[in-house]
Design an enzyme around this catalytic site. Structure first.
Site, PDB file in Angstrom:
ATOM      1  N   GLY A 247       0.819  -5.528  10.879  1.00 53.52           N
ATOM      2  CA  GLY A 247       1.668  -4.802   9.946  1.00 53.52           C
ATOM      3  C   GLY A 247       3.147  -5.083   9.985  1.00 53.52           C
ATOM      4  O   GLY A 247       3.868  -4.680   9.067  1.00 53.52           O
ATOM      5  N   ARG A 287       0.942 -11.446   8.715  1.00 49.85           N
ATOM      6  CA  ARG A 287       2.135 -11.895   7.988  1.00 49.85           C
ATOM      7  C   ARG A 287       3.277 -12.345   8.904  1.00 49.85           C
ATOM      8  O   ARG A 287       3.919 -13.361   8.653  1.00 49.85           O
ATOM      9  CB  ARG A 287       2.630 -10.737   7.116  1.00 49.85           C
ATOM     10  CG  ARG A 287       3.768 -11.085   6.196  1.00 49.85           C
ATOM     11  CD  ARG A 287       4.402  -9.818   5.594  1.00 49.85           C
ATOM     12  NE  ARG A 287       3.470  -8.816   5.184  1.00 49.85           N
ATOM     13  CZ  ARG A 287       2.977  -8.679   3.937  1.00 49.85           C
ATOM     14  NH1 ARG A 287       3.375  -9.487   2.985  1.00 49.85           N
ATOM     15  NH2 ARG A 287       2.119  -7.721   3.668  1.00 49.85           N
ATOM     16  N   ARG A 323       1.373 -12.525  -5.236  1.00 49.90           N
ATOM     17  CA  ARG A 323       2.061 -11.327  -4.737  1.00 49.90           C
ATOM     18  C   ARG A 323       3.022 -10.692  -5.751  1.00 49.90           C
ATOM     19  O   ARG A 323       3.074  -9.458  -5.850  1.00 49.90           O
ATOM     20  CB  ARG A 323       2.777 -11.615  -3.409  1.00 49.90           C
ATOM     21  CG  ARG A 323       1.829 -12.152  -2.325  1.00 49.90           C
ATOM     22  CD  ARG A 323       2.454 -12.185  -0.941  1.00 49.90           C
ATOM     23  NE  ARG A 323       2.717 -10.841  -0.459  1.00 49.90           N
ATOM     24  CZ  ARG A 323       3.893 -10.283  -0.455  1.00 49.90           C
ATOM     25  NH1 ARG A 323       4.953 -10.953  -0.848  1.00 49.90           N
ATOM     26  NH2 ARG A 323       4.035  -9.042  -0.048  1.00 49.90           N
ATOM     27  N   TYR A 327       2.057  -6.923  -6.412  1.00 49.76           N
ATOM     28  CA  TYR A 327       2.864  -5.905  -5.707  1.00 49.76           C
ATOM     29  C   TYR A 327       4.316  -5.896  -6.165  1.00 49.76           C
ATOM     30  O   TYR A 327       5.166  -5.346  -5.475  1.00 49.76           O
ATOM     31  CB  TYR A 327       2.866  -6.152  -4.192  1.00 49.76           C
ATOM     32  CG  TYR A 327       1.548  -6.565  -3.604  1.00 49.76           C
ATOM     33  CD1 TYR A 327       0.497  -5.662  -3.491  1.00 49.76           C
ATOM     34  CD2 TYR A 327       1.357  -7.862  -3.134  1.00 49.76           C
ATOM     35  CE1 TYR A 327      -0.707  -6.048  -2.932  1.00 49.76           C
ATOM     36  CE2 TYR A 327       0.155  -8.252  -2.570  1.00 49.76           C
ATOM     37  CZ  TYR A 327      -0.881  -7.338  -2.479  1.00 49.76           C
ATOM     38  OH  TYR A 327      -2.070  -7.726  -1.927  1.00 49.76           O
ATOM     39  N   CYS A 353      -1.946 -17.370 -18.835  1.00 50.98           N
ATOM     40  CA  CYS A 353      -1.814 -16.568 -20.050  1.00 50.98           C
ATOM     41  C   CYS A 353      -1.825 -15.074 -19.767  1.00 50.98           C
ATOM     42  O   CYS A 353      -2.793 -14.372 -20.095  1.00 50.98           O
ATOM     43  CB  CYS A 353      -2.922 -16.945 -21.022  1.00 50.98           C
ATOM     44  SG  CYS A 353      -2.809 -18.680 -21.398  1.00 50.98           S
ATOM     45  N   TYR A 381      -0.620 -14.527   2.669  1.00 50.08           N
ATOM     46  CA  TYR A 381      -1.185 -13.862   1.505  1.00 50.08           C
ATOM     47  C   TYR A 381      -0.823 -14.562   0.193  1.00 50.08           C
ATOM     48  O   TYR A 381      -0.600 -13.914  -0.818  1.00 50.08           O
ATOM     49  CB  TYR A 381      -0.748 -12.389   1.465  1.00 50.08           C
ATOM     50  CG  TYR A 381      -1.151 -11.629   2.705  1.00 50.08           C
ATOM     51  CD1 TYR A 381      -2.492 -11.410   2.998  1.00 50.08           C
ATOM     52  CD2 TYR A 381      -0.202 -11.149   3.601  1.00 50.08           C
ATOM     53  CE1 TYR A 381      -2.875 -10.737   4.145  1.00 50.08           C
ATOM     54  CE2 TYR A 381      -0.585 -10.470   4.755  1.00 50.08           C
ATOM     55  CZ  TYR A 381      -1.917 -10.275   5.017  1.00 50.08           C
ATOM     56  OH  TYR A 381      -2.292  -9.610   6.153  1.00 50.08           O
TER      57      TYR A 381
HETATM   58  N1  LLP Z   1      -5.416  -5.675  10.751  1.00 48.19           N
HETATM   59  C1  LLP Z   1      -6.030  -5.105   9.705  1.00 48.19           C
HETATM   60  C2  LLP Z   1      -7.168  -4.219   9.933  1.00 48.19           C
HETATM   61  C3  LLP Z   1      -5.562  -5.350   8.400  1.00 48.19           C
HETATM   62  O1  LLP Z   1      -6.151  -4.776   7.362  1.00 48.19           O
HETATM   63  C4  LLP Z   1      -4.456  -6.224   8.206  1.00 48.19           C
HETATM   64  C5  LLP Z   1      -3.953  -6.521   6.856  1.00 48.19           C
HETATM   65  C6  LLP Z   1      -3.862  -6.812   9.338  1.00 48.19           C
HETATM   66  C7  LLP Z   1      -4.368  -6.507  10.597  1.00 48.19           C
HETATM   67  C8  LLP Z   1      -2.700  -7.742   9.243  1.00 48.19           C
HETATM   68  O2  LLP Z   1      -1.573  -7.118   8.713  1.00 48.19           O
HETATM   69  P1  LLP Z   1      -0.174  -7.900   8.663  1.00 48.19           P
HETATM   70  O3  LLP Z   1       0.278  -8.121  10.069  1.00 48.19           O
HETATM   71  O4  LLP Z   1      -0.398  -9.175   7.949  1.00 48.19           O
HETATM   72  O5  LLP Z   1       0.710  -6.997   7.914  1.00 48.19           O
HETATM   73  N2  LLP Z   1      -2.009  -8.940   0.544  1.00 48.19           N
HETATM   74  C9  LLP Z   1      -0.988  -8.023   0.978  1.00 48.19           C
HETATM   75  C10 LLP Z   1      -1.178  -7.610   2.412  1.00 48.19           C
HETATM   76  C11 LLP Z   1      -2.534  -7.015   2.705  1.00 48.19           C
HETATM   77  C12 LLP Z   1      -2.732  -6.654   4.155  1.00 48.19           C
HETATM   78  C13 LLP Z   1      -4.152  -6.353   4.430  1.00 48.19           C
HETATM   79  N3  LLP Z   1      -4.454  -6.024   5.796  1.00 48.19           N
HETATM   80  C14 LLP Z   1       0.370  -8.639   0.725  1.00 48.19           C
HETATM   81  O6  LLP Z   1       0.448  -9.766   0.249  1.00 48.19           O
HETATM   82  O7  LLP Z   1       1.396  -8.016   0.966  1.00 48.19           O
END
Ligand code: LLP
Length: 426
Positions: A247, A287, A323, A327, A353, A381
């Site tokens: 996150g 991310r 993205r 978002y 389109c 992503y």
């Molecule tokens: N663990 C779980 C259970 C998750 O659902 C996620 C991301 C992560 C770890 C990794 O999170 P990160 O460190 O990447 O924030 N497509 C969206 C983001 C979706 C995140 C989904 N879950 C975007 O482009 O912002």
């Protein structure tokens, strides 16, 4: 003309009039590979990983890269070689980890809808942990494990009901989200898990959202999780590891998330003060390991001046870079070889389109058809969420390591986009 260098992007910089990634001119990548093409900096990924590792010195932490952020095999290979495990959400991701040389024992399996077939496959391979998200899943996993004569290692993903203060689509730890087991019923669900002979309770898990730019939601979630650990252990169920999910945000547009080591300094201060500092931990960053390591290079197809708006139409689109459309996300857009002179205000859009097919709105750019633009912070992503919408083949990908450019994915041909489709016999 020398353009200013780019904050938050140590591995992408202008050298003279050329935007470079590590020791490679991005204009050369576009010329050799065609566009759109994604380029990733290996050094950037490893330095993002090192920031976490610095924060974990003297602690027991397994980093499980959340591969949904970018699942190219070569990217997985880098993290596997660096000792990472993987957070997966499907049998497809499991197959990728194996193909990239990852170790099954360092895999954690997240997600609200694991199928029996996926559970079976993961159990047979001996993955490290299932992060279970509901009572129904617990019962089914127990059945599948018993049918194989195995015990499934489980953590329950608890929903701490903490607001991560991010986009609603990527906020996961609030009561109204589909994720995890409610804080209030977690103890009861642990007691049920402990009774099931096909399960071995090994840990607890929480993940509150993505692109989090403040430490407070993490600290609050940690307090809630530690309260539960105390209750669960008091009920006689030992918790061997605590998984704090992923996150952590990145700098897209002047965002100021805490550095990974600084965040973990604060989190460990709390863990130490509550007597949990020497436990086994897991984290699932996605991310923050890859987002700022990548750019998408795209060519300007046409400039289209208009009465209300000027459009800069490029050859990358929402199918490559979803993205902004999904978002309203911001990605910096820079010319790979800037032109002297004033820019004009344009919307950078793709050829798909849909009016939602925009990549950047109201940007000041001095560009002409044929120029190459770099869309920054495109390592996470983007490619992993890309599609074939409008029958567009997916982009190519390269990995840059110093002065070397490795092709890590060929451009998808149009013929490949309809493999597996069938005409009906007349
Ligand atoms: N663990 C779980 C259970 C998750 O659902 C996620 C991301 C992560 C770890 C990794 O999170 P990160 O460190 O990447 O924030 N497509 C969206 C983001 C979706 C995140 C989904 N879950 C975007 O482009 O912002």
């Amino acid at each position: 003309m020398t353009a200013p260098n780019i904050p938050g992007q140590p591995h992408i910089a202008y050298q003279g009039n050329n935007l470079c990634m590590e020791g490679v001119k991005l204009s050369d990548v576009a010329a050799q590979m065609g566009t759109p093409v994604f380029a990733y900096s290996k050094a950037s990924m490893l330095s993002a990983l090192a920031a976490y590792q610095r924060g974990f010195e003297g602690r027991k932490v397994q980093i499980c890269y959340a591969m949904k952020a970018n699942s190219n095999l070569a990217v997985l290979q880098i993290f596997a070689k660096a000792g990472c495990g993987f957070d997966i959400v499907s049998a497809g991701e499991l197959a990728r980890v194996l193909a990239a040389g990852g170790e099954p024992s360092k895999i954690i399996f997240s997600g609200v809808g694991k199928t029996r077939a996926e559970m079976k496959q993961a159990l047979e391979l001996g993955i490290g942990c299932f992060n279970v998200e509901s009572e129904a899943e617990l019962e089914v996993l127990n059945e599948v494990a018993l049918s194989l004569g195995k015990k499934a290692p489980v953590s329950l993903r608890v929903n701490p009901n903490v607001d991560p203060k991010t986009h609603p689509y990527i906020s996961t730890g609030l009561k109204g989200n589909k994720f995890g087991v409610a804080h209030e019923s977690a103890l009861q669900t642990y007691q049920r898990a402990a009774q099931l002979l096909g399960l071995a309770v090994v840990g607890i898990d929480c993940h509150i959202g993505s692109q989090i730019t403040e430490a407070t939601p993490y600290l609050d979630a940690m307090d809630r999780v530690l309260d539960l650990v105390a209750d669960i252990e008091a009920a006689g169920i030992p918790i061997h590891h605590i998984d704090f999910g992923g996150g952590l945000g990145i700098d897209y547009n002047g965002d100021t998330p805490p550095a990974a080591d600084q965040l973990w300094k604060q989190l460990f201060a709390k863990l130490d003060s509550r007597g949990y500092g020497q436990r086994q931990f897991m984290i699932e960053p996605g991310r923050s390991l890859v987002g700022n390591a990548g750019v998408c290079l795209s060519e300007v197809v046409f400039m289209k001046p208009g009465e209300q708006k000027n459009f800069c139409i490029i050859d990358a689109a929402m199918n490559d870079l979803p993205r902004p459309a999904m978002y309203q996300a911001f990605h910096q857009i820079l010319p790979v070889t800037p032109r002297a002179g004033e820019g004009t205000l344009v919307d950078v859009v793709g050829p798909v389109c849909e009016s939602g097919d925009w990549i950047g709105r109201d940007r000041t750019l001095n560009v002409q058809a044929g120029d190459t633009l770099a869309v920054l912070s495109a390592g996470a992503y983007c490619m992993s969420m890309s599609s074939n919408y409008n029958t567009r083949g997916r982009a190519a990908e390269v990995l840059i390591d110093g002065t070397e450019v490795h092709v890590i994915r060929d451009r998808e041909t149009v013929a490949q986009t309809f493999v597996g489709e069938h005409l009906v016999k007349a």
